[in-house]
Design an enzyme around this catalytic site. Structure first.
Site, PDB file in Angstrom:
ATOM      1  N   HIS A 156       0.802  -1.217   0.000  1.00 47.39           N
ATOM      2  CA  HIS A 156       0.000   0.000   0.000  1.00 47.39           C
ATOM      3  C   HIS A 156       0.836   1.268   0.000  1.00 47.39           C
ATOM      4  O   HIS A 156       0.287   2.365  -0.180  1.00 47.39           O
ATOM      5  CB  HIS A 156      -0.975  -0.001   1.186  1.00 47.39           C
ATOM      6  CG  HIS A 156      -2.321   0.526   0.835  1.00 47.39           C
ATOM      7  ND1 HIS A 156      -3.464   0.244   1.568  1.00 47.39           N
ATOM      8  CD2 HIS A 156      -2.744   1.335  -0.170  1.00 47.39           C
ATOM      9  CE1 HIS A 156      -4.502   0.851   1.026  1.00 47.39           C
ATOM     10  NE2 HIS A 156      -4.093   1.519  -0.023  1.00 47.39           N
ATOM     11  N   ASP A 177      -9.771  -0.544   3.857  1.00 49.29           N
ATOM     12  CA  ASP A 177      -8.558  -1.087   4.467  1.00 49.29           C
ATOM     13  C   ASP A 177      -8.835  -1.400   5.924  1.00 49.29           C
ATOM     14  O   ASP A 177      -9.615  -0.691   6.585  1.00 49.29           O
ATOM     15  CB  ASP A 177      -7.443  -0.030   4.363  1.00 49.29           C
ATOM     16  CG  ASP A 177      -6.037  -0.578   4.590  1.00 49.29           C
ATOM     17  OD1 ASP A 177      -5.894  -1.639   5.221  1.00 49.29           O
ATOM     18  OD2 ASP A 177      -5.083   0.083   4.154  1.00 49.29           O
ATOM     19  N   HIS A 179      -6.513  -0.968   7.998  1.00 43.52           N
ATOM     20  CA  HIS A 179      -5.610  -0.026   8.649  1.00 43.52           C
ATOM     21  C   HIS A 179      -5.793   1.363   8.044  1.00 43.52           C
ATOM     22  O   HIS A 179      -5.985   1.493   6.828  1.00 43.52           O
ATOM     23  CB  HIS A 179      -4.154  -0.454   8.435  1.00 43.52           C
ATOM     24  CG  HIS A 179      -3.883  -1.891   8.755  1.00 43.52           C
ATOM     25  ND1 HIS A 179      -4.038  -2.905   7.814  1.00 43.52           N
ATOM     26  CD2 HIS A 179      -3.473  -2.498   9.893  1.00 43.52           C
ATOM     27  CE1 HIS A 179      -3.720  -4.063   8.373  1.00 43.52           C
ATOM     28  NE2 HIS A 179      -3.385  -3.852   9.631  1.00 43.52           N
ATOM     29  N   ASP A 184      -3.356   3.539   7.832  1.00 40.78           N
ATOM     30  CA  ASP A 184      -2.065   3.915   7.239  1.00 40.78           C
ATOM     31  C   ASP A 184      -1.798   5.398   7.465  1.00 40.78           C
ATOM     32  O   ASP A 184      -1.437   6.142   6.537  1.00 40.78           O
ATOM     33  CB  ASP A 184      -2.028   3.559   5.743  1.00 40.78           C
ATOM     34  CG  ASP A 184      -2.080   2.057   5.515  1.00 40.78           C
ATOM     35  OD1 ASP A 184      -1.934   1.298   6.500  1.00 40.78           O
ATOM     36  OD2 ASP A 184      -2.274   1.635   4.363  1.00 40.78           O
ATOM     37  N   HIS A 186       4.375   1.059   4.289  1.00 39.29           N
ATOM     38  CA  HIS A 186       2.998   0.917   3.815  1.00 39.29           C
ATOM     39  C   HIS A 186       1.989   1.370   4.871  1.00 39.29           C
ATOM     40  O   HIS A 186       0.793   1.436   4.579  1.00 39.29           O
ATOM     41  CB  HIS A 186       2.700  -0.518   3.347  1.00 39.29           C
ATOM     42  CG  HIS A 186       2.712  -1.566   4.418  1.00 39.29           C
ATOM     43  ND1 HIS A 186       2.209  -2.841   4.206  1.00 39.29           N
ATOM     44  CD2 HIS A 186       3.148  -1.558   5.700  1.00 39.29           C
ATOM     45  CE1 HIS A 186       2.353  -3.558   5.303  1.00 39.29           C
ATOM     46  NE2 HIS A 186       2.920  -2.804   6.218  1.00 39.29           N
ATOM     47  N   ASP A 233      -7.447  -2.256  -0.382  1.00 35.00           N
ATOM     48  CA  ASP A 233      -6.458  -3.139   0.236  1.00 35.00           C
ATOM     49  C   ASP A 233      -7.130  -4.481   0.478  1.00 35.00           C
ATOM     50  O   ASP A 233      -8.226  -4.543   1.052  1.00 35.00           O
ATOM     51  CB  ASP A 233      -5.987  -2.519   1.552  1.00 35.00           C
ATOM     52  CG  ASP A 233      -4.823  -3.255   2.189  1.00 35.00           C
ATOM     53  OD1 ASP A 233      -4.871  -4.497   2.254  1.00 35.00           O
ATOM     54  OD2 ASP A 233      -3.884  -2.587   2.667  1.00 35.00           O
ATOM     55  N   ASP A 268      -6.676  -6.637   2.632  1.00 38.08           N
ATOM     56  CA  ASP A 268      -6.999  -6.954   4.025  1.00 38.08           C
ATOM     57  C   ASP A 268      -8.226  -6.216   4.543  1.00 38.08           C
ATOM     58  O   ASP A 268      -8.611  -6.384   5.698  1.00 38.08           O
ATOM     59  CB  ASP A 268      -5.795  -6.762   4.947  1.00 38.08           C
ATOM     60  CG  ASP A 268      -5.376  -5.315   5.161  1.00 38.08           C
ATOM     61  OD1 ASP A 268      -6.203  -4.407   5.043  1.00 38.08           O
ATOM     62  OD2 ASP A 268      -4.180  -5.094   5.476  1.00 38.08           O
ATOM     63  N   GLU A 323      -1.771  -5.040  -1.848  1.00 40.15           N
ATOM     64  CA  GLU A 323      -1.446  -5.974  -0.762  1.00 40.15           C
ATOM     65  C   GLU A 323      -1.790  -7.432  -1.069  1.00 40.15           C
ATOM     66  O   GLU A 323      -1.835  -8.264  -0.164  1.00 40.15           O
ATOM     67  CB  GLU A 323      -2.073  -5.546   0.572  1.00 40.15           C
ATOM     68  CG  GLU A 323      -1.566  -4.213   1.101  1.00 40.15           C
ATOM     69  CD  GLU A 323      -0.149  -4.265   1.675  1.00 40.15           C
ATOM     70  OE1 GLU A 323       0.438  -5.359   1.755  1.00 40.15           O
ATOM     71  OE2 GLU A 323       0.371  -3.180   2.038  1.00 40.15           O
TER      72      GLU A 323
END
Length: 303
Positions: free
Chosen positions: A98, A125, A127, A129, A142, A228, A230, A273
């Site tokens: 990412h 996502d 996360h 980030d 990332h 992403d 995840d 990712e």
């Protein structure tokens, strides 16, 4: 029908695992081009960005930061390639980790500025980030792109200048469920539209997302979607290096894609990712292909 440009960004230096370098080819092998062409779109595969030279660059204060020179070079290389993509095309950036979004979204922000239109970002996502180079405790870059892209201080000693930051209130983050304390404090002080998994569980996604898309439309904005892998529950998409249980279901993800398609606002897309080392017989790559097809018009019923 859209004119699409597919650009592979085999960046892996933003994470601590190598496998995302194979992400672009895994998406090709899973039939992304065929599926999008079958929907009537024209798609041009621009190949992969070559690994740029990796200057040695150490952060002067945070000594855990890894691969700073390499990620800096990738950001600049991505920006250069995006400049050559036709303005009428919808670019699909296939990663790669990412960290690539520091390049793709900054390039799209420049394109939006040239068109005198605001850029909005839908960030899907686990996360946020939202670390800076100063606050990351893992050193994995990332985990930093959204802080950089929204103009947070703390990137002067590593990343290229962000000439046109994305306003925080132009960002919607969906699916959050792994947020570090430093990120949590920074997010609390900003005006991002946050839809973590609890909010999704309590409210659903339709109303929050439609409200955001209505704002994009009212502003004549350009919309960048950064997906992403995840974001999804790892039972659905195991091919990631940072799996977080409790993610979005496949149906929730398809619903989001369908709503964005119906808005007709999509201007660019990240698919990031995907780590084939962790995948099960191409399962995650096929999921990303199917979600991209939904984003670009595939429907359950042809109505």
């Amino acid at each position: 029908m859209a004119h699409l440009s597919f650009l592979g960004v085999p960046l892996h230096q933003g994470a601590d695992q190598y496998g995302t370098i194979m992400g672009p080819d895994a998406l090709r092998a899973a039939g992304l081009m065929h599926n999008l062409s079958a929907l009537g779109h024209s798609i041009c595969d621009l190949g992969d960005i070559a690994q740029p030279p990796r200057p040695r660059l150490d952060h002067p204060r945070n000594h855990v930061v890894q691969n700073l020179g390499a990620v800096q070079a990738w950001i600049e290389a991505i920006r250069g390639r995006v400049e050559a993509i036709a303005p009428q095309d919808v670019p699909i950036f296939a990663g790669g980790d990412h960290a690539l979004s520091a390049g793709t979204i900054s390039a799209m922000s420049q394109r939006a500025q040239a068109a005198r239109r605001p850029l909005f970002v839908l960030w899907l996502d686990a996360h946020p980030d939202f670390h800076t180079l100063e606050t990351t405790s893992t050193g994995n870059l990332h985990g930093t792109p959204m802080a950089y892209l929204t103009g947070e201080p703390g990137f002067e000693d590593g990343f290229p200048p962000m000439d046109h930051p994305v306003p925080c209130d132009h960002v919607m983050m969906v699916g959050l469920r792994s947020v570090d304390p430093a990120e949590r404090a920074r997010l609390a002080a900003r005006r991002l539209n946050l839809c973590d998994m609890r909010r999704m569980d309590e409210e659903g996604i339709v109303r929050p997302l439609r409200d955001f898309l209505d704002r994009v439309s009212a502003a004549n904005g350009m919309l960048h979607v950064s997906l992403d892998l995840d974001f999804l529950d790892p039972d659905i998409a195991p091919g990631v290096g940072t799996p977080v249980p409790g993610g979005a279901t496949l149906r929730e993800a398809h619903l989001i894609m369908e709503l964005v398609h119906e808005s007709a606002l999509l201007s660019s897309l990240d698919l990031v990712e995907l780590n084939p080392f962790h995948d099960h017989a191409g399962q995650s790559a096929r999921v990303l292909v199917d979600l991209t097809a939904s984003l670009l018009g595939r429907r359950i019923l042809n109505t």
